[in-house]
Design a protein around this motif. Structure first.
Motif, short mmCIF file in Angstrom:
data_model
loop_
_atom_site.label_atom_id
_atom_site.label_comp_id
_atom_site.label_asym_id
_atom_site.label_seq_id
_atom_site.Cartn_x
_atom_site.Cartn_y
_atom_site.Cartn_z
N ILE A 28 -35.29 98.91 22.71
CA ILE A 28 -35.14 99.02 24.16
C ILE A 28 -34.98 97.58 24.62
N ALA A 29 -33.76 97.22 25.03
CA ALA A 29 -33.43 95.85 25.43
C ALA A 29 -33.35 95.79 26.94
N ASN A 30 -34.30 95.09 27.53
CA ASN A 30 -34.34 94.93 28.99
C ASN A 30 -34.30 96.30 29.68
N GLY A 31 -35.00 97.26 29.11
CA GLY A 31 -35.11 98.58 29.71
C GLY A 31 -34.05 99.58 29.29
N GLU A 32 -33.07 99.17 28.46
CA GLU A 32 -32.00 100.08 28.05
C GLU A 32 -32.00 100.29 26.54
N VAL A 46 -27.01 93.42 20.10
CA VAL A 46 -27.36 94.82 20.38
C VAL A 46 -26.20 95.51 21.06
N ILE A 47 -25.95 96.75 20.65
CA ILE A 47 -25.03 97.62 21.37
C ILE A 47 -25.88 98.63 22.12
N LEU A 48 -25.73 98.63 23.44
CA LEU A 48 -26.47 99.57 24.27
C LEU A 48 -25.85 100.95 24.17
N ASP A 49 -26.68 101.97 24.14
CA ASP A 49 -26.19 103.35 24.07
C ASP A 49 -25.27 103.68 25.23
N SER A 50 -25.50 103.09 26.39
CA SER A 50 -24.75 103.41 27.60
C SER A 50 -23.39 102.69 27.68
N ASP A 51 -23.10 101.78 26.76
CA ASP A 51 -21.86 100.99 26.83
C ASP A 51 -20.71 101.75 26.14
N PRO A 52 -19.76 102.28 26.91
CA PRO A 52 -18.67 103.05 26.31
C PRO A 52 -17.74 102.19 25.45
N LYS A 53 -17.71 100.88 25.69
CA LYS A 53 -16.84 99.99 24.91
C LYS A 53 -17.52 99.46 23.65
N LYS A 54 -18.78 99.78 23.46
CA LYS A 54 -19.54 99.38 22.28
C LYS A 54 -19.47 97.87 22.03
N PRO A 61 -34.99 87.94 20.98
CA PRO A 61 -35.78 88.92 20.24
C PRO A 61 -37.14 89.27 20.85
N THR A 62 -37.65 88.47 21.79
CA THR A 62 -38.96 88.80 22.37
C THR A 62 -38.90 89.07 23.87
N TRP A 63 -37.82 88.71 24.55
CA TRP A 63 -37.75 88.87 26.00
C TRP A 63 -37.37 90.31 26.36
N GLU A 64 -38.31 91.04 26.96
CA GLU A 64 -38.05 92.41 27.40
C GLU A 64 -37.49 93.27 26.26
N MET A 65 -38.07 93.12 25.04
CA MET A 65 -37.55 93.83 23.87
C MET A 65 -38.65 94.68 23.24
N GLN A 66 -38.34 95.96 23.02
CA GLN A 66 -39.24 96.87 22.32
C GLN A 66 -38.51 97.37 21.09
N TYR A 67 -39.17 97.35 19.94
CA TYR A 67 -38.57 97.76 18.68
C TYR A 67 -39.00 99.16 18.31
N GLY A 68 -38.04 99.94 17.83
CA GLY A 68 -38.33 101.32 17.43
C GLY A 68 -38.01 101.55 15.96
N GLU A 69 -37.69 102.78 15.66
CA GLU A 69 -37.37 103.20 14.30
C GLU A 69 -35.94 102.81 13.94
N MET A 70 -35.57 103.04 12.69
CA MET A 70 -34.20 102.80 12.25
C MET A 70 -33.30 103.91 12.82
N ALA A 71 -32.10 103.54 13.21
CA ALA A 71 -31.15 104.50 13.77
C ALA A 71 -30.65 105.45 12.69
N GLU A 72 -30.35 106.66 13.07
CA GLU A 72 -29.76 107.63 12.14
C GLU A 72 -28.32 107.25 11.80
N LYS A 73 -27.63 106.69 12.80
CA LYS A 73 -26.22 106.35 12.64
C LYS A 73 -25.93 105.10 13.46
#
Length: 140
Positions: A28-32, A46-54, A61-73
């Motif tokens: 989650i980068a800066n809330g996205e 980072v490629i945001l999920d909401s960015d249609p142009k990818k 790496p630490t500013w407004e950054m939350q780390y999750g699981e590995m992506a499926e794809k």
């Protein structure tokens, strides 16, 4: 899910900032929400999920950054682009001449985008964009 690249990807960021950054990790980068797709030295790409142009965007790496699981794809594929038209993939495989030095690894959605990304990274090496006509591309 296995690692997408060698162990050195994001190694500096992991050690220096003590975060679990690696190619393919959800964040989650800066809330996205998005996916780490590139090692950018002191930053993560980072490629945001909401960015249609990818587009790959740099984030600290630490500013407004939350780390999750590995992506499926991954949102992009890794490609190898042979940027010297004098060589072919067999030359690279059998290490003939300097062929392996002309292979650029890039992340892109399509072969055409891979050619363009390689050109962007090496644009000072070419007179103009027509150089892309001689590029050869394969999945990494």
């Amino acid at each position: 899910m296995s690692n997408y690249n060698c162990d050195c990807d994001c190694d500096y960021v992991r050690r220096h900032y003590d975060v679990p950054a690696e190619i393919g990790r959800r964040v989650i980068a800066n809330g996205e929400p998005g996916v780490i797709i590139a090692d950018r030295g002191h930053y993560i790409g980072v490629i945001l999920d909401s960015d249609p142009k990818k587009r790959i965007r740099n984030y600290h790496p630490t500013w407004e950054m939350q780390y999750g699981e590995m992506a499926e794809k991954l949102p992009l594929k890794e490609w190898e682009v042979l940027t010297n038209g004098m060589y072919d993939w067999d030359d690279v495989r059998y290490m003939l001449g300097d062929a392996r030095h002309y292979v650029q690894r890039v992340w892109a959605a399509t072969r055409s985008q891979a050619k363009y990304r390689a050109y962007q990274e090496l644009d000072e090496c070419f007179e103009d964009a027509t150089a892309m006509l001689t590029f050869k591309v394969r999945a990494a």
